[in-house]
Scaffold this motif. Structure first.
Motif, PDB file in Angstrom:
ATOM      1  N   VAL A  37       0.813  -1.223   0.000  1.00 19.66           N
ATOM      2  CA  VAL A  37       0.000   0.000   0.000  1.00 19.66           C
ATOM      3  C   VAL A  37       0.843   1.268   0.000  1.00 19.66           C
ATOM      4  N   ASN A  38       2.157   1.135   0.199  1.00 24.49           N
ATOM      5  CA  ASN A  38       3.036   2.305   0.174  1.00 24.49           C
ATOM      6  C   ASN A  38       4.469   1.857  -0.109  1.00 24.49           C
ATOM      7  N   GLY A  39       5.366   2.820  -0.244  1.00 23.76           N
ATOM      8  CA  GLY A  39       6.745   2.509  -0.586  1.00 23.76           C
ATOM      9  C   GLY A  39       7.473   1.703   0.467  1.00 23.76           C
ATOM     10  N   MET A  60       2.118   8.249  -3.057  1.00 20.57           N
ATOM     11  CA  MET A  60       1.446   7.497  -1.991  1.00 20.57           C
ATOM     12  C   MET A  60       1.783   8.137  -0.654  1.00 20.57           C
ATOM     13  N   PRO A  61       0.928   7.967   0.343  1.00 18.15           N
ATOM     14  CA  PRO A  61       1.233   8.489   1.682  1.00 18.15           C
ATOM     15  C   PRO A  61       2.497   7.830   2.225  1.00 18.15           C
ATOM     16  N   GLY A  62       3.241   8.588   3.027  1.00 17.57           N
ATOM     17  CA  GLY A  62       4.466   8.030   3.599  1.00 17.57           C
ATOM     18  C   GLY A  62       5.565   7.982   2.558  1.00 17.57           C
ATOM     19  N   THR A  63       6.275   6.879   2.496  1.00 13.91           N
ATOM     20  CA  THR A  63       7.352   6.718   1.522  1.00 13.91           C
ATOM     21  C   THR A  63       6.763   6.602   0.127  1.00 13.91           C
ATOM     22  N   ALA A  68      11.095   4.699  -2.793  1.00  9.43           N
ATOM     23  CA  ALA A  68      11.024   3.239  -2.702  1.00  9.43           C
ATOM     24  C   ALA A  68      11.774   2.584  -3.864  1.00  9.43           C
ATOM     25  N   THR A  69      11.651   3.162  -5.036  1.00  7.47           N
ATOM     26  CA  THR A  69      12.368   2.627  -6.207  1.00  7.47           C
ATOM     27  C   THR A  69      13.867   2.668  -5.978  1.00  7.47           C
ATOM     28  N   TRP A 173      16.257   9.156   1.601  1.00  9.93           N
ATOM     29  CA  TRP A 173      17.364   8.233   1.869  1.00  9.93           C
ATOM     30  C   TRP A 173      18.701   8.805   1.387  1.00  9.93           C
ATOM     31  N   ILE A 174      18.935  10.067   1.738  1.00 11.68           N
ATOM     32  CA  ILE A 174      20.218  10.705   1.474  1.00 11.68           C
ATOM     33  C   ILE A 174      20.650  11.405   2.753  1.00 11.68           C
ATOM     34  N   SER A 175      21.878  11.890   2.799  1.00 11.45           N
ATOM     35  CA  SER A 175      22.368  12.549   4.007  1.00 11.45           C
ATOM     36  C   SER A 175      21.889  13.997   4.066  1.00 11.45           C
TER      37      SER A 175
END
Length: 210
Positions: A37-39, A60-63, A68-69, A173-175
């Motif tokens: 349902v989400n990433g 999508m909500p959240g991630t 996600a890809t 997902w990066i610094s």
């Protein structure tokens, strides 16, 4: 017997997931191995179910789908991600491709086009639906004078939604240092002094729409 292509469907709308499942299960060479349902759930299920193809929605909500890809391609490089979305935005297409998507298909595309895209992705062949390719080529042919990259636009969109650097870094997902670096490039390209003026300038020039 030829191995079926295992597909993980990722979409936050139950009706959409049910419709896609029904379409794919009517094909002898496809097997729907799960739904997310989400990433975040997509990344988790990819690790547990090992699908050949992840059919990924973007918004999508959240991630979201782009983040996600990127994670799936880094953590499970043998799995291909095929984006299936309603968005034909050049920026969205670029971000998805930069994140590692093998292909990009719109939800209103004919089902045979979707089937072909899944089969191509399973063979590792990059594929953009014709209408998507046209949007992308238009963006490449007529780039904005600001020249913002897909990732810079993505960071700026999160800034426009009021997110701080730490939250943006966690989402993408990066610094934090990378977020700051992207923002400095954005400021320079837009001639902006801070976050607010960068968002205002981008919206005024039509390169950021919320």
């Amino acid at each position: 017997m030829t191995k079926k292509v295992g597909v993980l469907i990722v979409d936050d709308h139950p009706v959409v997931r049910t419709g896609i499942r029904g379409m794919l299960e009517g094909q002898p060479d496809f097997e729907v191995v799960g739904e997310a349902v989400n990433g975040e759930e997509a990344v988790d299920l990819t690790g547990r179910l090992n699908p050949d193809i992840v059919l990924m929605d973007l918004r999508m909500p959240g991630t979201g789908g782009v983040a996600a890809t990127s994670r799936i391609r880094k953590e499970h490089p043998e799995t291909r991600v095929l984006v299936l979305t309603t968005s034909d935005s050049g920026a969205d297409i670029l971000r998805a491709v930069e994140a590692g998507a093998t292909g990009y298909v719109l939800k209103d595309a004919p089902r045979e086009e979707l089937y072909g895209a899944i089969r191509a992705a399973a063979e590792g062949k990059p594929l953009l639906a014709p209408d998507v390719a046209a949007h992308l080529m238009e963006r490449v042919r007529w780039p904005s004078e600001e020249g913002l990259s897909g990732r810079e636009l993505e960071v700026l969109e999160h800034v426009a939604r009021g997110k701080g650097n730490k939250e943006i870094a966690r989402t993408l997902w990066i610094s934090e240092a990378t977020v700051k670096s992207h923002l400095l490039h954005v400021y320079e390209k837009l001639g902006a002094a801070d976050r607010a003026s960068a968002v205002a300038a981008a919206m005024q020039r039509g390169i950021l729409r919320l």
